[in-house]
Design a protein around this motif. Structure first.
Motif, PDB file in Angstrom:
ATOM      1  N   LEU A   4      68.253  57.527  54.169  1.00  0.00           N
ATOM      2  CA  LEU A   4      67.968  58.949  54.359  1.00  0.00           C
ATOM      3  C   LEU A   4      69.258  59.763  54.263  1.00  0.00           C
ATOM      4  N   ASN A   5      69.249  60.793  53.437  1.00  0.00           N
ATOM      5  CA  ASN A   5      70.395  61.698  53.363  1.00  0.00           C
ATOM      6  C   ASN A   5      70.435  62.520  54.657  1.00  0.00           C
ATOM      7  N   PRO A   6      71.616  62.549  55.330  1.00  0.00           N
ATOM      8  CA  PRO A   6      71.653  63.243  56.634  1.00  0.00           C
ATOM      9  C   PRO A   6      71.242  64.712  56.552  1.00  0.00           C
ATOM     10  N   ALA A   7      71.336  65.311  55.370  1.00  0.00           N
ATOM     11  CA  ALA A   7      70.962  66.731  55.237  1.00  0.00           C
ATOM     12  C   ALA A   7      69.502  66.979  55.600  1.00  0.00           C
ATOM     13  N   ILE A   8      68.642  65.963  55.360  1.00  0.00           N
ATOM     14  CA  ILE A   8      67.215  66.192  55.619  1.00  0.00           C
ATOM     15  C   ILE A   8      66.730  65.579  56.944  1.00  0.00           C
ATOM     16  N   LEU A   9      67.689  65.084  57.720  1.00  0.00           N
ATOM     17  CA  LEU A   9      67.349  64.523  59.033  1.00  0.00           C
ATOM     18  C   LEU A   9      66.485  65.468  59.884  1.00  0.00           C
ATOM     19  N   PRO A  10      66.776  66.788  59.896  1.00  0.00           N
ATOM     20  CA  PRO A  10      65.938  67.685  60.720  1.00  0.00           C
ATOM     21  C   PRO A  10      64.465  67.718  60.300  1.00  0.00           C
ATOM     22  N   LEU A  11      64.160  67.219  59.091  1.00  0.00           N
ATOM     23  CA  LEU A  11      62.778  67.230  58.598  1.00  0.00           C
ATOM     24  C   LEU A  11      62.191  65.820  58.493  1.00  0.00           C
ATOM     25  N   ASP A  12      62.864  64.835  59.104  1.00  0.00           N
ATOM     26  CA  ASP A  12      62.398  63.444  58.944  1.00  0.00           C
ATOM     27  C   ASP A  12      61.003  63.218  59.537  1.00  0.00           C
ATOM     28  N   TRP A  13      60.574  64.090  60.449  1.00  0.00           N
ATOM     29  CA  TRP A  13      59.246  63.974  61.057  1.00  0.00           C
ATOM     30  C   TRP A  13      58.119  64.215  60.052  1.00  0.00           C
ATOM     31  N   LEU A  14      58.457  64.791  58.891  1.00  0.00           N
ATOM     32  CA  LEU A  14      57.432  65.018  57.861  1.00  0.00           C
ATOM     33  C   LEU A  14      57.190  63.776  57.003  1.00  0.00           C
ATOM     34  N   LEU A  15      58.200  62.916  56.889  1.00  0.00           N
ATOM     35  CA  LEU A  15      58.165  61.829  55.898  1.00  0.00           C
ATOM     36  C   LEU A  15      56.995  60.886  56.120  1.00  0.00           C
ATOM     37  N   GLY A  16      56.382  60.464  55.022  1.00  0.00           N
ATOM     38  CA  GLY A  16      55.259  59.536  55.091  1.00  0.00           C
ATOM     39  C   GLY A  16      54.010  60.144  54.467  1.00  0.00           C
ATOM     40  N   THR A  17      52.881  59.523  54.790  1.00  0.00           N
ATOM     41  CA  THR A  17      51.593  59.960  54.241  1.00  0.00           C
ATOM     42  C   THR A  17      50.719  60.459  55.375  1.00  0.00           C
ATOM     43  N   TYR A  41      51.789  63.673  50.875  1.00  0.00           N
ATOM     44  CA  TYR A  41      52.826  62.650  50.735  1.00  0.00           C
ATOM     45  C   TYR A  41      54.186  63.338  50.781  1.00  0.00           C
ATOM     46  N   PHE A  42      55.055  62.871  51.685  1.00  0.00           N
ATOM     47  CA  PHE A  42      56.440  63.357  51.730  1.00  0.00           C
ATOM     48  C   PHE A  42      57.350  62.136  51.576  1.00  0.00           C
ATOM     49  N   SER A  43      58.247  62.174  50.617  1.00  0.00           N
ATOM     50  CA  SER A  43      59.130  61.026  50.388  1.00  0.00           C
ATOM     51  C   SER A  43      60.538  61.510  50.026  1.00  0.00           C
ATOM     52  N   ILE A  50      63.460  66.539  49.993  1.00  0.00           N
ATOM     53  CA  ILE A  50      62.190  65.830  50.221  1.00  0.00           C
ATOM     54  C   ILE A  50      61.265  66.143  49.048  1.00  0.00           C
ATOM     55  N   ASN A  51      60.606  65.123  48.523  1.00  0.00           N
ATOM     56  CA  ASN A  51      59.616  65.297  47.454  1.00  0.00           C
ATOM     57  C   ASN A  51      58.244  65.326  48.106  1.00  0.00           C
ATOM     58  N   PHE A  52      57.356  66.202  47.620  1.00  0.00           N
ATOM     59  CA  PHE A  52      56.020  66.194  48.222  1.00  0.00           C
ATOM     60  C   PHE A  52      54.908  66.358  47.203  1.00  0.00           C
ATOM     61  N   MET A  53      53.721  65.869  47.580  1.00  0.00           N
ATOM     62  CA  MET A  53      52.477  66.068  46.828  1.00  0.00           C
ATOM     63  C   MET A  53      51.375  66.310  47.838  1.00  0.00           C
ATOM     64  N   PHE A  54      50.553  67.332  47.604  1.00  0.00           N
ATOM     65  CA  PHE A  54      49.386  67.622  48.442  1.00  0.00           C
ATOM     66  C   PHE A  54      48.156  67.565  47.537  1.00  0.00           C
ATOM     67  N   PHE A  71      59.389  70.228  45.984  1.00  0.00           N
ATOM     68  CA  PHE A  71      60.600  69.754  46.649  1.00  0.00           C
ATOM     69  C   PHE A  71      60.898  70.617  47.865  1.00  0.00           C
ATOM     70  N   ILE A  72      61.517  70.007  48.856  1.00  0.00           N
ATOM     71  CA  ILE A  72      61.928  70.749  50.048  1.00  0.00           C
ATOM     72  C   ILE A  72      63.427  70.580  50.229  1.00  0.00           C
ATOM     73  N   ARG A  73      64.120  71.673  50.453  1.00  0.00           N
ATOM     74  CA  ARG A  73      65.561  71.623  50.709  1.00  0.00           C
ATOM     75  C   ARG A  73      65.845  72.374  51.991  1.00  0.00           C
ATOM     76  N   ILE A  74      66.952  72.003  52.605  1.00  0.00           N
ATOM     77  CA  ILE A  74      67.376  72.695  53.820  1.00  0.00           C
ATOM     78  C   ILE A  74      68.820  73.123  53.615  1.00  0.00           C
ATOM     79  N   GLN A  75      69.134  74.357  53.954  1.00  0.00           N
ATOM     80  CA  GLN A  75      70.516  74.825  53.797  1.00  0.00           C
ATOM     81  C   GLN A  75      71.378  74.118  54.836  1.00  0.00           C
ATOM     82  N   PRO A  76      72.380  73.336  54.369  1.00  0.00           N
ATOM     83  CA  PRO A  76      73.142  72.512  55.315  1.00  0.00           C
ATOM     84  C   PRO A  76      73.712  73.331  56.479  1.00  0.00           C
TER      85      PRO A  76
END
Ligand code: HEM
Length: 162
Positions: A4-17, A41-43, A50-54, A71-76
């Motif tokens: 996991l790239n530390p930049a997306i750690l604040p959004l890790d709760w989304l990851l998975g299906t 799907y968040f991966s 983060i890549n996503f499909m709904f 895609f989801i990005r967070i401003q560092p």
């Protein structure tokens, strides 16, 4: 799998299906209320993204309906989040907003559509993702169109399936 790239750690709760449990509820002043099921799907691949499909389906007929991916990005160093979205209806969109705890509040920042998109055209979207204390994920979507002010279109809750 990639680290996991530390930049997306604040959004890790989304990851998975995530899969809807109870069907979601759709409404809008101009349409008949409907029920739908949806898988999210968040991966990630190690990038600060983060890549996503709904994928949504009609609850009764199971017919594929709405689809989004992006895609989801967070401003560092901030809580500023951006969703870069393509929808099967011919809409492309950037939504931006803030992450507060495990709640994301997003609003349309830019929007474009194919020249032959169905009318009425969407003019504004606002949505909320929230991880509830019971572990369920909830999404609500409001929209404004050419002829209706910002109003709720969707509400659904999901459970994590992997
Ligand atoms: C109708 C937009 C997501 C199902 C509509 C309409 C718009 C719209 C503009 C037409 C409203 C009118 O005629 O006044 C969007 C946007 C979405 C979204 C921007 C995502 C951000 C979904 C999802 C479903 C869904 C996830 C789930 C199946 C429907 C249905 C209708 C509808 C069944 C009514 C029938 C139809 O016009 O096809 N939506 N929608 N929508 N939407 Fe959505």
């Amino acid at each position: 799998s990639a680290e996991l790239n530390p930049a997306i750690l604040p959004l890790d709760w989304l990851l998975g299906t995530w899969e809807s449990e109870e069907p979601g509820e759709g409404c809008f002043p101009t349409i008949n209320p409907f029920r739908y099921i949806e898988t999210l799907y968040f991966s990630h691949v190690g990038q600060p993204v983060i890549n996503f499909m709904f994928n949504a389906f009609h609850a009764e007929s199971k017919k594929p309906l709405h689809r989004e991916c992006g895609f989801i990005r967070i401003q560092p160093g901030t809580n500023r989040v951006a969703f870069i979205i393509a929808q099967n209806s011919g809409l492309v969109e950037i939504e931006e907003g803030e992450l507060t705890g495990q709640q994301l509040n997003l609003q349309t920042h830019a929007l474009a559509r194919i020249s032959f998109a169905k009318e009425p055209h969407v003019q504004q979207i606002s949505r909320v993702f929230q991880l509830r204390p019971d572990g369920r994920l909830e999404q609500t979507v409001s929209m404004a169109t050419d002829n209706q002010p910002l109003m709720q279109h969707l509400r659904i809750t999901y459970h994590r399936s992997s």
